[in-house]
Design an enzyme around this catalytic site. Structure first.
Site, short mmCIF file in Angstrom:
data_model
loop_
_atom_site.label_atom_id
_atom_site.label_comp_id
_atom_site.label_asym_id
_atom_site.label_seq_id
_atom_site.Cartn_x
_atom_site.Cartn_y
_atom_site.Cartn_z
N ASP A 105 0.82 -1.21 0.00
CA ASP A 105 0.00 0.00 0.00
C ASP A 105 0.86 1.26 0.00
O ASP A 105 2.01 1.26 0.44
CB ASP A 105 -0.88 0.04 1.25
CG ASP A 105 -2.10 -0.84 1.15
OD1 ASP A 105 -2.18 -1.66 0.22
OD2 ASP A 105 -2.98 -0.72 2.03
N HIS A 152 3.84 -2.18 3.12
CA HIS A 152 3.79 -0.81 2.59
C HIS A 152 5.07 -0.47 1.85
O HIS A 152 6.17 -0.78 2.31
CB HIS A 152 3.58 0.19 3.74
CG HIS A 152 2.25 0.04 4.42
ND1 HIS A 152 2.01 -0.93 5.36
CD2 HIS A 152 1.09 0.74 4.28
CE1 HIS A 152 0.74 -0.83 5.78
NE2 HIS A 152 0.17 0.18 5.14
#
Length: 229
Positions: free
Chosen positions: A28, A175
């Site tokens: 992400d 991430h």
């Protein structure tokens, strides 16, 4: 009326001839100019695909990274909204815009791509977000494994959390960037250093289990039948 489904794990065997259970790596908050290339390098070294949930606002400046993901042939680019807002605070029209504008930005960066699976910022889902996903003929994608790498708990902690939590069909959240409003000047190079270090250990350990790592690209396709939970 039944609410549209939220995908947290993928159940069912893939018909790829390996007979090995599946697992899904997702990233992400990118693409990030320094962190994303390092993650792509590690994935390429181990010949592993991933799904990148990108923030649309970043794509104009980082289109070459999107093109690299596509050019490498096995990664998926997915939708993490345009500006990473808490969608539960957004009016329905803004929710629609956040998803549709990001889809357009992805298509501009990678022509020929279809609508991208969305993931809500902070994992905060509302009925409106799920409806917007269903209207775009995509699956709303959550996760089942979250080592909270964004909090910088240490590379070893990230590795241990992932390896202790994964099971067949798991969707792992990591991430490769951070939201626009959390960018800190001067921290670019070290932003996801722990995630990058952890990934180099996680992938070989997953292969030893053994688990096959895939993208979420073909969910709902007749080429890749799966049950969605």
């Amino acid at each position: 009326m039944t609410a549209p489904a939220l995908l947290c794990e993928v159940h069912g065997e893939r018909d790829d001839g390996t007979g090995r259970p599946s697992l899904y790596l997702t990233f992400d908050d990118g693409p990030h100019p320094f962190c994303t290339p390092e993650i792509l390098d590690i994935l390429a070294e181990h010949r592993v695909p991933a799904t990148f949930f990108v923030i649309g606002e970043f794509l104009a400046d980082q289109s070459k990274l999107i093109q690299r993901m596509i050019a490498e042939g096995h990664h998926e680019v997915a939708n993490h909204t345009m500006t990473h807002p808490d969608l539960s605070d957004c009016e329905p029209r803004r929710v629609q815009r956040q998803i549709l504008e990001t889809n357009r930005a992805i298509k501009m960066a990678s022509p020929g791509g279809g609508a991208a699976h969305p993931r809500a910022p902070y994992g905060i889902w509302t009925e409106e977000v799920l409806k917007a996903s269903a209207n775009a003929a995509t699956h709303a994608v959550h996760w089942s494994v979250d080592p909270r790498d964004w909090s910088s708990p240490g590379a070893d902690a990230i590795v241990n959390d992932v390896l202790q939590s994964v099971r067949p069909g798991a969707i792992v959240l990591l991430h490769d960037g951070c939201p626009p409003d959390e960018m800190q000047q001067g921290a670019d190079h070290s932003l996801r250093h722990q995630t990058i270090m952890a990934l180099s250990s996680i992938i070989p350990a997953l292969h030893d289990r053994p688990l096959c790592i895939y993208t979420l690209r073909l969910l709902g396709s007749s080429e890749d039948p799966m049950d969605i939970a």
